[in-house]
Write an enzyme that holds these catalytic residues in place. Structure first.
Site, PDB file in Angstrom:
ATOM      1  N   GLY A 153      34.535  16.293 -47.513  1.00  0.00           N
ATOM      2  CA  GLY A 153      34.332  15.183 -46.573  1.00  0.00           C
ATOM      3  C   GLY A 153      32.841  15.079 -46.321  1.00  0.00           C
ATOM      4  O   GLY A 153      32.031  15.364 -47.210  1.00  0.00           O
ATOM      5  N   ILE A 155      30.738  16.918 -44.427  1.00  0.00           N
ATOM      6  CA  ILE A 155      29.952  18.162 -44.483  1.00  0.00           C
ATOM      7  C   ILE A 155      29.888  18.674 -45.920  1.00  0.00           C
ATOM      8  O   ILE A 155      28.830  19.055 -46.421  1.00  0.00           O
ATOM      9  CB  ILE A 155      30.533  19.231 -43.522  1.00  0.00           C
ATOM     10  N   THR A 234      32.225  27.924 -43.459  1.00  0.00           N
ATOM     11  CA  THR A 234      31.547  27.483 -42.226  1.00  0.00           C
ATOM     12  C   THR A 234      32.483  26.576 -41.427  1.00  0.00           C
ATOM     13  O   THR A 234      32.038  25.869 -40.516  1.00  0.00           O
ATOM     14  CB  THR A 234      30.247  26.694 -42.535  1.00  0.00           C
ATOM     15  N   ARG A 236      36.450  27.091 -40.298  1.00  0.00           N
ATOM     16  CA  ARG A 236      37.176  27.841 -39.275  1.00  0.00           C
ATOM     17  C   ARG A 236      37.633  29.172 -39.882  1.00  0.00           C
ATOM     18  O   ARG A 236      38.139  29.204 -41.018  1.00  0.00           O
ATOM     19  CB  ARG A 236      38.429  27.074 -38.813  1.00  0.00           C
ATOM     20  N   GLU A 265      36.981  35.309 -33.390  1.00  0.00           N
ATOM     21  CA  GLU A 265      35.595  35.185 -32.936  1.00  0.00           C
ATOM     22  C   GLU A 265      35.547  35.599 -31.477  1.00  0.00           C
ATOM     23  O   GLU A 265      36.444  35.195 -30.731  1.00  0.00           O
ATOM     24  CB  GLU A 265      35.092  33.742 -33.074  1.00  0.00           C
ATOM     25  N   HIS A 284      28.868  31.660 -35.747  1.00  0.00           N
ATOM     26  CA  HIS A 284      29.311  30.261 -35.552  1.00  0.00           C
ATOM     27  C   HIS A 284      28.156  29.391 -35.017  1.00  0.00           C
ATOM     28  O   HIS A 284      28.231  28.850 -33.920  1.00  0.00           O
ATOM     29  CB  HIS A 284      30.517  30.216 -34.600  1.00  0.00           C
ATOM     30  N   ILE A 285      27.104  29.296 -35.853  1.00  0.00           N
ATOM     31  CA  ILE A 285      25.921  28.510 -35.441  1.00  0.00           C
ATOM     32  C   ILE A 285      25.767  27.254 -36.292  1.00  0.00           C
ATOM     33  O   ILE A 285      24.689  26.656 -36.324  1.00  0.00           O
ATOM     34  CB  ILE A 285      24.631  29.351 -35.528  1.00  0.00           C
ATOM     35  N   GLY A 286      26.836  26.861 -36.987  1.00  0.00           N
ATOM     36  CA  GLY A 286      26.758  25.718 -37.914  1.00  0.00           C
ATOM     37  C   GLY A 286      26.039  24.513 -37.343  1.00  0.00           C
ATOM     38  O   GLY A 286      25.172  23.928 -37.986  1.00  0.00           O
TER      39      GLY A 286
HETATM   40  C1  8YV Z   1      30.914  23.331 -32.291  1.00  0.00           C
HETATM   41  C2  8YV Z   1      32.233  23.248 -34.453  1.00  0.00           C
HETATM   42  O1  8YV Z   1      29.621  23.267 -31.873  1.00  0.00           O
HETATM   43  O2  8YV Z   1      32.068  20.910 -34.134  1.00  0.00           O
HETATM   44  C3  8YV Z   1      32.764  21.863 -34.465  1.00  0.00           C
HETATM   45  O3  8YV Z   1      33.937  21.702 -34.852  1.00  0.00           O
HETATM   46  O4  8YV Z   1      32.787  24.106 -35.027  1.00  0.00           O
HETATM   47  C4  8YV Z   1      30.987  23.642 -33.754  1.00  0.00           C
HETATM   48  O5  8YV Z   1      29.922  23.300 -34.509  1.00  0.00           O
HETATM   49  C5  8YV Z   1      31.560  24.425 -31.541  1.00  0.00           C
HETATM   50  O6  8YV Z   1      32.913  24.440 -31.845  1.00  0.00           O
HETATM   51  C6  8YV Z   1      31.317  24.249 -30.051  1.00  0.00           C
HETATM   52  O7  8YV Z   1      31.993  23.133 -29.551  1.00  0.00           O
END
Ligand code: 8YV
Length: 323
Positions: A153, A155, A234, A236, A265, A284-286
């Site tokens: 998609g 990303i 990156t 889930r 997590e 989880h810093i994506g």
């Molecule tokens: C969020 C994420 O920042 O947007 C998402 O789905 O996984 C993250 O980048 C995080 O879940 C905080 O809301």
């Protein structure tokens, strides 16, 4: 009108809501709210802006007075969307604005893993930078290799563009439905899930967590991958089975892994994956850049403002609520 926000969010989104005449009440403590606290805090509010908070059926039934719930994320696996639709609460998310930052994180993990960068950094701190051995510390190269995208998609597309631009990688992907734009733009080929496993040198996960994708990368999937392949997630943590991933790495069924998401997590600090040379883990810093988090707060605020005006929210995940 009053909105309860489950974390302190960037100024940009907060200001937009205040300028629209909305009272913003933020949860400022550095701990997650319990379900009971969440119900109590939203009782006298008209809307909820939810950051990383589980919104289950009980909560939604108890909070049916809310006019809108805006998530500070693109993913909405934390919410019982069916229950929200049943109680007629529109749920909004933040699509698009975090695609670049999340793809950058996947790219970072791929490159760091391929050169064992996190491990090498730790070894300097441990005083292990000693005698030069030409056969030690060897990584693998990415030039001309095959990138397999699970979930091509927005990303996945950004990640594929980075990999093509940097390393001329070939792109294959597996989606439920074909992504013809990506096929044209990237010369990407759709393959079956098994072919994705068998042909990828780097396999990167960019799909949503659904009952269909939960646990998809398990022992049988890792066993079909190439021994020199790298697994990147990156999206889930629940999309991969973590004990199976560990065992695949220990048995050298795959070469390395880069994770921005783990299951559960936070990952336990003693987790064996954190001490493996060919593994890179981030907390989880994506989407964690100043630009992206500000943009996410703005989209979330726009969902709140529209919902409180009784308008259709711009980024709705349960459009059935308007039927
Ligand atoms: C969020 C994420 O920042 O947007 C998402 O789905 O996984 C993250 O980048 C995080 O879940 C905080 O809301």
């Amino acid at each position: 009108m009053k909105v309860f926000v489950t974390r302190v969010i960037p100024e940009e989104g907060r200001k937009l809501m205040i300028d629209a005449g909305i009272e913003v009440q933020e949860w400022k403590e550095k701990r997650a709210l319990s379900k009971e606290e969440l119900i109590a805090h939203t009782r006298d509010c008209d809307a909820l802006l939810s950051v990383s908070t589980r919104l289950d059926k009980d909560f939604l039934h108890a909070s049916r007075h809310l006019k809108v719930i805006a998530l500070h994320s693109v993913g909405y696996d934390n919410v019982d969307v069916e229950a929200a639709t049943a109680v007629k609460i529109p749920i909004g998310n933040t699509p698009g604005v975090l695609s670049g930052a999340t793809a950058d994180t996947a790219f970072l993990l791929m490159l760091a893993t391929s050169r064992k960068a996190f491990h090498m950094h730790k070894s300097i701190i441990k005083g292990e930078w000693g005698f030069f051995d030409p056969t030690a510390n060897l990584g693998i190269e990415l030039r001309g290799k095959t990138l397999g995208v699970f979930g091509l998609g927005k990303i996945g597309l950004e990640m594929a563009k980075c990999c093509i631009g940097a390393f001329g990688m070939q792109v294959i992907y597996h989606n439920r439905n074909r992504n013809e734009t990506a096929e044209k733009e990237l010369n990407a080929s759709w393959v079956s899930f098994d072919e994705l496993l068998e042909q990828s040198d780097v396999l990167t996960v960019h799909t949503a967590l659904t009952p269909e994708t939960e646990g998809k990368f398990d022992r049988s999937a890792f066993n079909k991958m190439k021994p020199h392949s790298i697994f990147i997630n990156t999206a889930r943590g629940a999309i991969h089975n973590e004990p199976d991933l560990l065992s695949a790495l220990l048995k050298k069924k795959i070469w390395g892994a880069g994770l921005d998401v783990t299951n559960p997590e936070p990952m336990h600090p003693d987790h064996p994956l954190l001490n493996m040379p060919n593994v890179s883990v981030l907390p989880h810093i994506g989407s964690a850049t100043e630009e992206t988090r500000a943009a996410m707060s703005v989209l979330a605020a726009r969902n709140i403002i529209a919902g409180l005006k009784g308008e259709r929210i711009p980024f709705v995940v349960n459009p059935d609520v308007y039927k």
